[in-house]
Design a protein around this motif. Structure first.
Motif, mmCIF file in Angstrom:
data_model
loop_
_atom_site.group_PDB
_atom_site.id
_atom_site.type_symbol
_atom_site.label_atom_id
_atom_site.label_comp_id
_atom_site.label_asym_id
_atom_site.label_seq_id
_atom_site.Cartn_x
_atom_site.Cartn_y
_atom_site.Cartn_z
ATOM 1 N N ARG A 1 0.811 -1.218 0.000
ATOM 2 C CA ARG A 1 0.000 0.000 0.000
ATOM 3 C C ARG A 1 0.842 1.264 0.000
ATOM 4 N NH1 ARG A 1 -5.065 -1.599 4.048
ATOM 5 N NH2 ARG A 1 -5.720 -3.436 2.848
ATOM 6 N N GLY A 2 1.965 1.230 0.712
ATOM 7 C CA GLY A 2 2.817 2.410 0.740
ATOM 8 C C GLY A 2 3.346 2.750 -0.640
ATOM 9 N N SER A 3 3.797 1.734 -1.349
ATOM 10 C CA SER A 3 4.295 1.940 -2.704
ATOM 11 C C SER A 3 3.174 2.407 -3.626
ATOM 12 C CB SER A 3 4.903 0.642 -3.237
ATOM 13 O OG SER A 3 5.316 0.788 -4.574
ATOM 14 N N PHE A 4 1.982 1.831 -3.445
ATOM 15 C CA PHE A 4 0.849 2.216 -4.282
ATOM 16 C C PHE A 4 0.477 3.678 -4.060
ATOM 17 C CE2 PHE A 4 -3.815 2.730 -4.551
ATOM 18 C CZ PHE A 4 -3.972 2.536 -5.921
ATOM 19 N N VAL A 5 0.407 4.102 -2.808
ATOM 20 C CA VAL A 5 0.078 5.494 -2.500
ATOM 21 C C VAL A 5 1.136 6.429 -3.074
ATOM 22 C CG1 VAL A 5 -0.204 7.176 -0.644
ATOM 23 C CG2 VAL A 5 -1.268 4.925 -0.453
ATOM 24 N N GLY A 6 2.395 6.030 -2.964
ATOM 25 C CA GLY A 6 3.469 6.848 -3.521
ATOM 26 C C GLY A 6 3.346 7.001 -5.031
ATOM 27 N N ASP A 7 2.989 5.913 -5.711
ATOM 28 C CA ASP A 7 2.812 5.973 -7.163
ATOM 29 C C ASP A 7 1.646 6.871 -7.542
ATOM 30 O OD1 ASP A 7 4.936 4.316 -7.666
ATOM 31 O OD2 ASP A 7 3.740 2.487 -7.755
ATOM 32 N N VAL A 8 0.550 6.784 -6.781
ATOM 33 C CA VAL A 8 -0.619 7.626 -7.068
ATOM 34 C C VAL A 8 -0.263 9.098 -6.880
ATOM 35 C CG1 VAL A 8 -2.941 8.242 -6.292
ATOM 36 C CG2 VAL A 8 -2.308 5.831 -6.522
ATOM 37 N N VAL A 9 0.452 9.400 -5.798
ATOM 38 C CA VAL A 9 0.850 10.786 -5.530
ATOM 39 C C VAL A 9 1.784 11.292 -6.621
ATOM 40 C CG1 VAL A 9 2.116 12.282 -3.937
ATOM 41 C CG2 VAL A 9 0.499 10.598 -3.046
ATOM 42 N N SER A 10 2.704 10.442 -7.081
ATOM 43 C CA SER A 10 3.635 10.872 -8.134
ATOM 44 C C SER A 10 2.890 11.193 -9.422
ATOM 45 C CB SER A 10 4.686 9.787 -8.382
ATOM 46 O OG SER A 10 4.105 8.632 -8.969
ATOM 47 N N GLN A 11 1.854 10.433 -9.721
ATOM 48 C CA GLN A 11 1.055 10.724 -10.903
ATOM 49 C C GLN A 11 0.322 12.059 -10.753
ATOM 50 O OE1 GLN A 11 0.295 8.859 -13.962
ATOM 51 N NE2 GLN A 11 2.285 8.030 -13.386
ATOM 52 N N ALA A 12 -0.187 12.314 -9.552
ATOM 53 C CA ALA A 12 -0.860 13.586 -9.305
ATOM 54 C C ALA A 12 0.115 14.752 -9.420
ATOM 55 C CB ALA A 12 -1.512 13.574 -7.922
ATOM 56 N N LEU A 13 1.348 14.564 -8.940
ATOM 57 C CA LEU A 13 2.356 15.623 -9.037
ATOM 58 C C LEU A 13 2.750 15.875 -10.483
ATOM 59 C CD1 LEU A 13 4.649 14.780 -5.983
ATOM 60 C CD2 LEU A 13 2.982 16.637 -6.191
#
Length: 275
Positions: free
Chosen positions: A31-43
């Protein structure tokens, strides 16, 4: 497999559903990696919006649009491209499978090739771009649109969905070209990512040849600009018209028919190495 699919005869839909569900669950395990990937896409989407802001910060009107009007264009495009990229984005990377011979292992399976490719790498992290686009879209609409009629509400819903179908067809076209072109990924990117860039900008800022190409060949201006211009009352430059705001779904359907024929010809053209 027997526990998941109790029937002795496994249909294509059942097999696809099981494979897709397994791949989506696998992405949610860490989940941590998934959240990080989602945030990177938003950025990433935020940096794209920053480009629009810089242009309109120095010029209050760009291509006939104000900042909030241009944000409506960007919001529609971000949502549409994010959805298409999440489902069909892997199609423009088929070149690697062609070179390594991995495509042959897919061709011998009792599931349509296109369905296998679509479900092979659905990336939930791209939801970050979709969510960010929805936030910008909602904010820009609340500021730039003052006359909320039934047609306006319908257009706000139809426009990004039609845009997702258009971008999905462009991804499929990009994948089809790679059966014929050496290093065809770059040619495909000029259509998909180039189309996304044009779609997120006011069409009035484009020179006439580019505007015509990205309307009647690659229908990028129909994704974001024309619907946004109709919703916000922005001027629509020639050869675009306000009636084109409703052409998203018909154009998407026609584009899918043409691209599906192109894809079929590309697969028939393919000759494997026998591996």
């Amino acid at each position: 497999m027997a526990d998941v699919l109790p029937s002795d005869r496994v249909t294509t839909w059942q097999l696809t559903r099981v494979m897709l569900a397994a791949r989506l669950r696998a992405q949610l395990i860490y989940r941590g990696s998934f959240v990080g990937d989602v945030v990177s896409q938003a950025l990433t989407a935020l940096t794209e919006l920053a480009e629009v802001w810089v242009l309109l910060h120095n010029a209050p009107v760009f291509g006939g649009m104000t900042l909030t009007q241009a944000c409506v264009v960007y919001g529609i495009t971000a949502v549409a491209f994010g959805l298409a990229d999440m489902v069909f984005g892997q199609l423009d990377r088929i070149e690697l499978q062609l070179r390594t011979g991995q495509l042959e292992t897919l061709l011998v399976r009792p599931v349509p090739l296109l369905l296998q490719l679509i479900t092979a790498d659905v990336q939930l992290r791209r939801l970050g771009r979709v969510v960010f686009g929805l936030v910008v879209y909602g904010w820009a609409l609340s500021v730039a649109v003052t006359d909320w009629t039934a047609l306006a509400i319908a257009l706000t819903i139809v426009a990004p969905l039609a845009g997702a179908l258009i971008f999905g067809a462009l991804f499929l076209a990009a994948g089809s070209f790679q059966f014929w072109l050496i290093d065809g990924a770059q040619a495909g990117n000029s259509i998909t990512y180039g189309g996304k860039y044009v779609a997120s900008m006011p069409a009035g800022a484009l020179i006439m040849p580019v505007r015509v190409f990205f309307t009647f060949v690659v229908p990028a201006t129909l994704v974001g600009f024309v619907p946004a211009a109709v919703l916000t009352g922005a001027p629509i430059p020639w050869p675009l018209t306000s009636a084109m705001a409703w052409l998203g779904l018909p154009v998407a359907a026609l584009l899918w028919i043409v691209v599906a024929l192109l894809w079929r010809a590309a697969v028939r053209h393919y000759t494997g190495a026998g591996g």
